[in-house]
Design a protein around this motif. Structure first.
Motif, short mmCIF file in Angstrom:
data_model
loop_
_atom_site.label_atom_id
_atom_site.label_comp_id
_atom_site.label_asym_id
_atom_site.label_seq_id
_atom_site.Cartn_x
_atom_site.Cartn_y
_atom_site.Cartn_z
N ALA A 47 0.83 -1.20 0.00
CA ALA A 47 0.00 0.00 0.00
C ALA A 47 0.86 1.26 0.00
CB ALA A 47 -0.93 -0.01 1.21
N ALA A 51 0.79 4.07 -2.81
CA ALA A 51 0.50 5.46 -2.42
C ALA A 51 1.59 6.40 -2.92
CB ALA A 51 0.36 5.56 -0.91
N SER A 102 -7.61 -2.07 -0.52
CA SER A 102 -8.61 -1.02 -0.75
C SER A 102 -8.82 -0.22 0.53
CB SER A 102 -9.92 -1.62 -1.25
OG SER A 102 -10.48 -2.52 -0.31
N ALA A 103 -8.82 -0.87 1.68
CA ALA A 103 -8.98 -0.15 2.95
C ALA A 103 -7.78 0.75 3.22
CB ALA A 103 -9.15 -1.15 4.09
N ARG A 104 -6.59 0.25 2.99
CA ARG A 104 -5.39 1.04 3.23
C ARG A 104 -5.27 2.22 2.28
NH1 ARG A 104 -4.39 -4.00 5.02
NH2 ARG A 104 -2.80 -4.37 6.64
N LEU A 105 -5.80 2.09 1.08
CA LEU A 105 -5.67 3.14 0.07
C LEU A 105 -6.92 4.00 -0.04
CD1 LEU A 105 -4.02 0.89 -2.66
CD2 LEU A 105 -2.88 2.70 -1.36
N SER A 106 -7.93 3.70 0.78
CA SER A 106 -9.21 4.42 0.75
C SER A 106 -9.83 4.39 -0.65
CB SER A 106 -9.01 5.88 1.20
OG SER A 106 -8.55 5.93 2.54
N LEU A 107 -9.78 3.22 -1.26
CA LEU A 107 -10.39 3.00 -2.56
C LEU A 107 -11.56 2.05 -2.40
CD1 LEU A 107 -7.29 2.40 -4.88
CD2 LEU A 107 -8.90 4.31 -5.06
N PRO A 108 -12.62 2.20 -3.21
CA PRO A 108 -13.70 1.20 -3.16
C PRO A 108 -13.17 -0.15 -3.62
CG PRO A 108 -13.99 2.69 -5.02
CD PRO A 108 -12.89 3.27 -4.19
#
Length: 328
Positions: A47, A51, A102-108
């Motif tokens: 992640a 990022a 997805s949680a770590r990157l704030s992506l759906p």
């Protein structure tokens, strides 16, 4: 214009790149895979890698809309989890790959997709590499292990349980020594990978009477086999000549096993194009010629002219293929 991140997560290193809709890799970075630290630590590091690339892309005025991952292990492409993995990555099996990233990157979750890394590699070659323009392609990679993928109409065939592509793990008549089947890393025996992988060629060299001092690894076996010295040269003793003969024999047997296996798969799948990849495919004619000869010998008559080509995308293939999973 929307771009995506493609990730190639392997047992020793993880590479990622910003990929344009055309498939061009605009910028990339590589980090060591924390293969002894467990799944959560690997997700954290991956992640952070992604990022960093997203920030670099933003600085260049490029927006990133999704992430595609080609990962080592058997990957459930629906749930995005790691079904199983070898000891090359400790604690990888059971990791929620897509959900975790997805949680770590704030992506759906819908913006992140994952498949096995060999499928990603094959998809890259099918899209922009050696099989570009083909409606179907079979890619088989011979390196540390043996893996493959059948890409049909732009999508890799994953199998009902996502295990499709494990082409190193069916029986080979070459995988026998002194009447006994050779042990395979999967726990079985007599499989293609047990005789046709890179490490298997070095093991065969030693079984055939070669000395590790002459060739301590597979690269050394190829160097030895390509050398001009033999037992009849004035400067070569019998031991050196014996090692060179063992090197030539090990490569010949491994290449023949590889070719026969690929030929059998061609008979089953009838692909438009066949791509051969991996470190052994890049080792030159010493391996390629006996491999292709054995492959052609195996083919049914209507398949005799099937194109068999080397992969062309190199280290970017899995990044490009992974990106293709989420490119619109």
């Amino acid at each position: 214009m929307t771009h995506v991140i493609g990730v190639d997560l392997g047992g020793t290193k993880t590479a990622a790149g910003v990929v344009a809709p055309s498939g061009e890799v605009l910028m990339s970075e590589t980090i060591p895979t924390l293969n002894r630290a467990g799944g959560e630590a690997i997700l954290d590091a991956t992640a952070a890698l992604i990022a960093g690339l997203v920030e670099r892309a933003a600085d260049a005025g490029i927006s990133v809309s999704g992430v595609g991952i080609g990962s080592a292990g058997v990957i459930d492409a629906v749930s995005g989890s790691v079904v199983s993995a070898t000891d090359a990555i400790h604690g990888w099996a059971g990791t929620a790959l897509v959900a975790g990233l997805s949680a770590r990157l704030s992506l759906p979750a819908s913006a992140v997709r994952a498949v096995n890394d060999v499928h990603a590699h094959a998809l890259g070659e099918a899209w922009l590499g050696a099989a570009a323009g083909s409606s179907s392609s079979l890619m088989v990679a011979f390196g540390t292990g043996v893996g493959g993928s059948f890409v049909l109409d732009g999508a890799p065939v994953l199998g009902h349980r996502f295990v499709g592509g494990h082409v190193g793990h069916f029986a080979s008549p070459f995988a026998v020594f002194s009447g006994l089947p050779l042990a395979c890393v999967c726990g079985g025996s007599g499989h293609v990978e047990a005789i046709a992988s890179g490490p298997a060629i070095h093991e065969a060299f030693l079984r055939f009477g070669g000395y590790s001092v002459d060739a301590p690894d597979t690269r050394g076996v190829f160097t030895l086999a390509a050398s001009v010295s033999d037992a009849h040269d004035g400067g070569a003793d019998a031991d050196s000549a014996g090692s060179r003969a063992a090197a030539v024999r090990a490569i010949s047997v491994g290449a023949a096993a590889a070719g026969q296996a690929v030929g059998g798969l061609i008979n089953i799948l009838d692909p438009e194009t066949v791509v051969v990849s991996g470190g052994l495919a890049d080792a030159g004619e010493l391996w390629w010629k006996p491999m292709e000869a054995a492959l052609r010998k195996e083919l049914l008559a209507p398949l005799i002219s099937v194109p068999v080509v080397r992969a062309t995308l190199g280290n970017t293939a899995a990044i490009v293929g992974a990106a293709k999973l989420v490119l619109k």
